[in-house]
Design a protein around this motif. Structure first.
Motif, PDB file in Angstrom:
ATOM      1  N   LEU A  58      33.951  34.716  36.072  1.00 33.19           N
ATOM      2  CA  LEU A  58      35.144  34.570  35.620  1.00 33.19           C
ATOM      3  C   LEU A  58      34.408  35.547  34.612  1.00 33.19           C
ATOM      4  CD1 LEU A  58      33.707  30.368  34.863  1.00 33.19           C
ATOM      5  CD2 LEU A  58      35.077  31.231  35.869  1.00 33.19           C
ATOM      6  N   GLU A  59      33.945  36.104  34.288  1.00 30.97           N
ATOM      7  CA  GLU A  59      33.671  37.013  32.637  1.00 30.97           C
ATOM      8  C   GLU A  59      34.945  38.264  33.674  1.00 30.97           C
ATOM      9  OE1 GLU A  59      32.203  38.519  29.186  1.00 30.97           O
ATOM     10  OE2 GLU A  59      32.447  36.722  30.276  1.00 30.97           O
ATOM     11  N   ILE A  60      34.600  38.692  34.867  1.00 31.05           N
ATOM     12  CA  ILE A  60      35.463  39.472  35.156  1.00 31.05           C
ATOM     13  C   ILE A  60      37.085  39.159  35.507  1.00 31.05           C
ATOM     14  CG2 ILE A  60      36.197  40.651  37.775  1.00 31.05           C
ATOM     15  CD1 ILE A  60      33.357  40.863  38.793  1.00 31.05           C
ATOM     16  N   TYR A  61      37.146  38.142  36.002  1.00 31.32           N
ATOM     17  CA  TYR A  61      38.568  36.994  35.258  1.00 31.32           C
ATOM     18  C   TYR A  61      39.430  37.411  34.368  1.00 31.32           C
ATOM     19  CZ  TYR A  61      42.695  34.491  36.041  1.00 31.32           C
ATOM     20  OH  TYR A  61      43.303  33.606  35.122  1.00 31.32           O
ATOM     21  N   ALA A  62      37.971  37.174  32.507  1.00 34.53           N
ATOM     22  CA  ALA A  62      38.424  37.094  31.927  1.00 34.53           C
ATOM     23  C   ALA A  62      38.757  38.379  31.433  1.00 34.53           C
ATOM     24  CB  ALA A  62      37.803  36.855  30.647  1.00 34.53           C
ATOM     25  N   MET A  63      37.986  39.316  32.111  1.00 35.85           N
ATOM     26  CA  MET A  63      38.184  41.056  31.553  1.00 35.85           C
ATOM     27  C   MET A  63      39.297  41.444  31.830  1.00 35.85           C
ATOM     28  SD  MET A  63      34.432  42.366  31.843  1.00 35.85           S
ATOM     29  CE  MET A  63      34.858  43.939  32.056  1.00 35.85           C
TER      30      MET A  63
END
Length: 272
Positions: free
Chosen positions: A226-231
């Motif tokens: 999720l963090e990678i997608y948000a970034m």
């Protein structure tokens, strides 16, 4: 001696396999290369120098993103899911060795989540927690969502293992006076240990990389996917590629460690 001519089907399958490898490892190769961009490099080719700048940037304070926290949450969640998947799959495999009332219905109920869209499961679990007045979190609601994905695989693997397992080993141990626990500990468990490692590997890697079933069930704090997608909407430097390279390398290291452990167990069993 003439070599046998290749059939047309051989070349078709070879072409298909080549395309499969290209689509599988092409994007990974691109991310790996771009993660070594120079300090002034961008997100696309060609490389503007070569450096380890963006890997070092992972350990610095970021304007956006929480690499360390999201990685710890994903790893902790993956280990929790791995442990639960191994235990429940083993118990299910042992239980289904004997027929009991409702076994077929229970089996189809256990694997039904494989055919349900992942985002629907994530949405349903998130809504259920909210209706119960509970706050969704990665260690509770996301944990349950991941188990709906890993448990069916683990159960199916253990079913296949026990379908091929001969009960004569257990009968011989009982004839020699071994108790049920001793038979399980010293006979059954060493034989199925490589399969249990495989189930654990499935549980860890599927949970560590899971996105859809985590999206609406993780609560306030993101896991690594999720963090990678948000970034992707905020980060405009190759640090994102460096993160992808590190996480991919971590996944391969976990797989390598599991394979080495399985080989070691098989070697010890053959020597014994």
């Amino acid at each position: 001696m003439q070599r046998e001519a290749r059939s047309r089907e051989f070349y078709i399958l070879a072409l298909f396999f080549g395309l499969f490898v290209l689509f599988l490892y092409g994007p990974l190769s691109a991310i790996l290369i771009l993660s070594f961009q120079g300090p002034n490099g961008g997100l696309t080719f060609p490389l503007n120098g070569v450096s380890l700048r963006w890997f070092a940037n992972l350990f610095e304070t970021q304007a956006v993103g929480d690499f360390g926290g999201s990685f710890r949450r994903s790893l902790s969640l993956g280990l929790m899911v791995m442990a639960a998947t191994v235990v429940v799959s083993l118990l299910a495999g042992l239980a289904f060795r004997r027929r009991f009332f409702g076994a077929s219905a229970l089996f189809y109920l256990a694997v039904a989540s494989l055919v349900v869209p992942s985002i629907i499961i994530s949405l349903g679990i998130g809504v259920l927690f909210q209706q119960l007045g509970l706050q969704p979190a990665w260690y509770s609601s996301a944990f349950g969502a991941h188990l709906t994905w890993t448990l069916p695989f683990g159960v199916l693997i253990m079913f296949a293992v026990f379908n091929r397992f001969s009960p004569v080993y257990e009968e011989a141990a009982r004839d020699l006076g071994a108790s049920s626990w001793q038979t399980f500990r010293h006979v059954l468990l060493p034989i199925i240990a490589p399969s249990l490692i495989g189930v654990g590997l499935f549980g860890l890697t599927l949970s560590y990389d899971e996105f859809a079933r985590t999206l609406l069930a993780a609560g306030t704090y993101n896991t690594l996917p999720l963090e990678i997608y948000a970034m992707t909407t905020n980060v405009t430097t190759p640090v994102l590629y460096a993160l992808g390279t590190v996480t991919t390398a971590f996944s391969f290291l976990v797989i390598l460690a599991a394979v080495l452990l399985i080989l070691r167990l098989n070697r010890r069993r053959l020597k014994g």
